[in-house]
Design an enzyme around this catalytic site. Sequence first.
Site, PDB file in Angstrom:
ATOM      1  N   ASP A  92      11.953   1.834  -9.523  1.00  0.00           N
ATOM      2  CA  ASP A  92      10.510   2.508  -9.612  1.00  0.00           C
ATOM      3  C   ASP A  92      10.357   3.373  -8.512  1.00  0.00           C
ATOM      4  OD1 ASP A  92       8.649   0.786  -7.681  1.00  0.00           O
ATOM      5  OD2 ASP A  92      10.138  -0.658  -8.803  1.00  0.00           O
ATOM      6  N   GLU A 184      -2.904  -4.347  -6.533  1.00  0.00           N
ATOM      7  CA  GLU A 184      -1.916  -5.122  -5.510  1.00  0.00           C
ATOM      8  C   GLU A 184      -3.045  -5.598  -4.475  1.00  0.00           C
ATOM      9  OE1 GLU A 184       0.937  -3.173  -3.700  1.00  0.00           O
ATOM     10  OE2 GLU A 184       1.474  -1.913  -5.521  1.00  0.00           O
TER      11      GLU A 184
END
Length: 288
Positions: A92, A184
């Site tokens: 990613d 997150e």
Amino acid sequence: MPPEKRNPVAKKTVTRKATPRNKKSKPFPTQWKVAIAGLLLILLSPFYYGYIVNGFVSTWRWIKDWGQDPNYRTYESFNIKIPKKYSIHGIDVSYYQGKINWQKVKNMKEDEVSIRFAFIKATEGILLVDPYFQRNWREAPKAGIICGAYHFFRPKRDGKTQAKFFLQVVNIEKGDLPPVVDIETLDGVSPLKMRAELSDFLNYVEMKTKVRPIIYTGLKFYEDYLDGNFDDYPLWIAHYYQPKLRLSKDRWKFWQHSDKAKINGIGHIVDFNAFNGDSTALAEMVVK
């Protein structure tokens, strides 16, 4: 008792007996014996001759991995350990990786490991577009890499507004991986508020694309705030430098197991991921 009232005690003179010195040479230190024994073991070992014949790399790999989990192997070209039980691997990326040569990424291979998919950062919050998104989104598929776009979620911002912003930037097409929301942090809001805004984001994206999004998060964040919620959504979990993900295997689809991979065509270290399935399972995940 105060010191002035203590009775003095007469002390006897103690004569120490001299310890006789051994005039013979001192015994060889134990640590040197161990070192020499270890050296002899290496020299007499078939691994030493393997070094002579096959070169330094194979022996060094054996030394580094000796005593480790046999299903967690060091891959020299990627500069990381990779769990061996998975056959589909990917990365990613975001602006942090800079300009990427995707053909070099695609061509990189060591044994059975190569890059098959990539998640690419598109947006963040309600205003930020990743400056390299459009280039990555265009060039990676040209090289034959299956791609998915992700949005970095900000719980302080309205979830539906973030979803609209994301879909203004990203055009989800057939052959793409499902869209991803990266959660997150709480950003100072309560877990309840975070989940409410995240739910709004997920519902809007799914309504507009007819595709169920993937949730990305760290293992601890998942355990603290998401476990038992959003159970119908595919999971992409970050859990680094471990031979095994501490989560039921039927619960996750992607595992980000390292953030320090070196990939040909990319000038900075990269996150490395494993897919929980084979090529057929990956093909079933893409947008139809």
